[in-house]
Design a protein around this motif. Structure first.
Motif, PDB file in Angstrom:
ATOM      1  N   GLY A 154      -3.614   0.375   1.891  1.00 23.83           N
ATOM      2  CA  GLY A 154      -3.690  -1.067   2.104  1.00 23.83           C
ATOM      3  C   GLY A 154      -2.388  -1.798   1.875  1.00 23.83           C
ATOM      4  N   GLN A 157      -0.798  -4.144   4.813  1.00 18.69           N
ATOM      5  CA  GLN A 157      -1.118  -5.559   4.985  1.00 18.69           C
ATOM      6  C   GLN A 157      -0.198  -6.431   4.142  1.00 18.69           C
ATOM      7  N   SER A 160       3.329  -6.483   5.808  1.00 20.89           N
ATOM      8  CA  SER A 160       3.413  -7.335   6.999  1.00 20.89           C
ATOM      9  C   SER A 160       3.365  -8.813   6.628  1.00 20.89           C
ATOM     10  N   ALA A 161       2.737  -9.136   5.477  1.00 25.69           N
ATOM     11  CA  ALA A 161       2.664 -10.523   5.003  1.00 25.69           C
ATOM     12  C   ALA A 161       3.847 -10.900   4.118  1.00 25.69           C
TER      13      ALA A 161
END
Length: 274
Positions: A154, A157, A160-161
């Motif tokens: 995970g 995510q 990418s943020a």
């Protein structure tokens, strides 16, 4: 000295490899390079074509239940540290490998993203040996392992943020999260200038020149860094190589240049632990 049957072909990262990972992670190039630079300085291999590693004595201690702490404190201890750096990390790995081979491979971080060997399964390998074999083969395989690990955990995510605190916590552990996150953020900010992003043809040439400088013991071939930026150090090294080969000096690096460098490399050898 142990030698594992894993040829160190050490193929550099390609544009296709890198774009495939960006697509899979949903991340931008600056974010991925920001993390890779913190972990490995952007290079998956040492000058001798072995994967970059860092042997973690605390992991070996845990995996072997401390049975070697008294007799081998340099490579088995409940505390982190004791690093030698660079090729000397293989001496530490070799000491551990002689005691418990699989635990030793799982107690080192490998390649361009420095994913730990015990994460072989979430990184897409069937065993620690398969994971290390892939790391010896190419940076593309190393990046694929990194991609699989980030998607499995995970972390993709958060990357990418640009949530650097979460990336730091789950990628590097709970120790010094603020420091690690700060380094990620600083790298990412610096890479907002597109001219600072690595050119992968240039980077491949730098990696091959580094290998050739080491194998030929000719410091003139050394570009003095693997950053994918075409500066004077890289051009000087390239020109020294081209002169030695009887070739005309060029000021650009393209597929033909990389192919010439590739052809000059000695045959790959198996992974040596020493």
């Amino acid at each position: 000295m142990a030698t594992l049957p894993f040829p160190c072909t050490a193929l550099p990262l390609s544009s296709a490899d890198f774009q495939s990972t960006l697509n899979a992670l949903g991340a931008d190039a600056a974010a991925v390079w920001a993390l890779l630079e913190v972990e490995s300085g952007k290079a998956g291999y040492l000058p001798d074509r072995r994967p970059q590693i860092l042997f973690e004595r605390a992991v070996f201690h845990t995996r072997t239940k401390g049975q070697f702490d008294a007799t081998h404190p340099g490579i088995s201890a409940p505390t982190w540290g004791g690093y030698s750096g660079g090729a000397a990390e293989y001496t530490r790995l070799a000491e551990a490998y002689a005691l418990s081979p699989d635990d030793a491979l799982q107690s080192a971080s490998w390649g361009i993203a420095q994913v730990m060997g015990f994460n072989f399964s979430p990184s897409g390998s069937s065993s620690a040996q398969a994971y290390v074999q892939a790391a010896c083969a190419s940076e593309g395989a190393q990046l694929q392992a990194f991609q699989s690990f980030l998607l499995h955990t995970g972390i993709a995510q958060a990357l990418s943020a640009h949530d650097w605190n979460t990336v730091a916590l789950h990628y590097n552990g709970s120790g010094q999260v603020a420091v690690y996150a700060g380094r990620l953020a600083a790298n990412y900010a610096a890479l907002q200038d597109p001219s600072k992003l690595p050119n992968l043809d240039v980077r491949a040439a730098q990696l091959y020149l580094t290998f050739l400088a080491n194998s030929s013991n000719n410091a003139a071939f050394n570009p003095n860094g693997i950053d994918g930026l075409l500066g004077p150090g890289t051009l000087n090294a390239l020109h020294a190589f081209q002169t030695a080969q009887g070739l005309a000096a060029t000021s650009t690096i393209d597929d033909s240049t990389v192919a010439t460098l590739t052809a000059a490399l000695p045959a790959a050898t198996n992974l040596a632990l020493h």
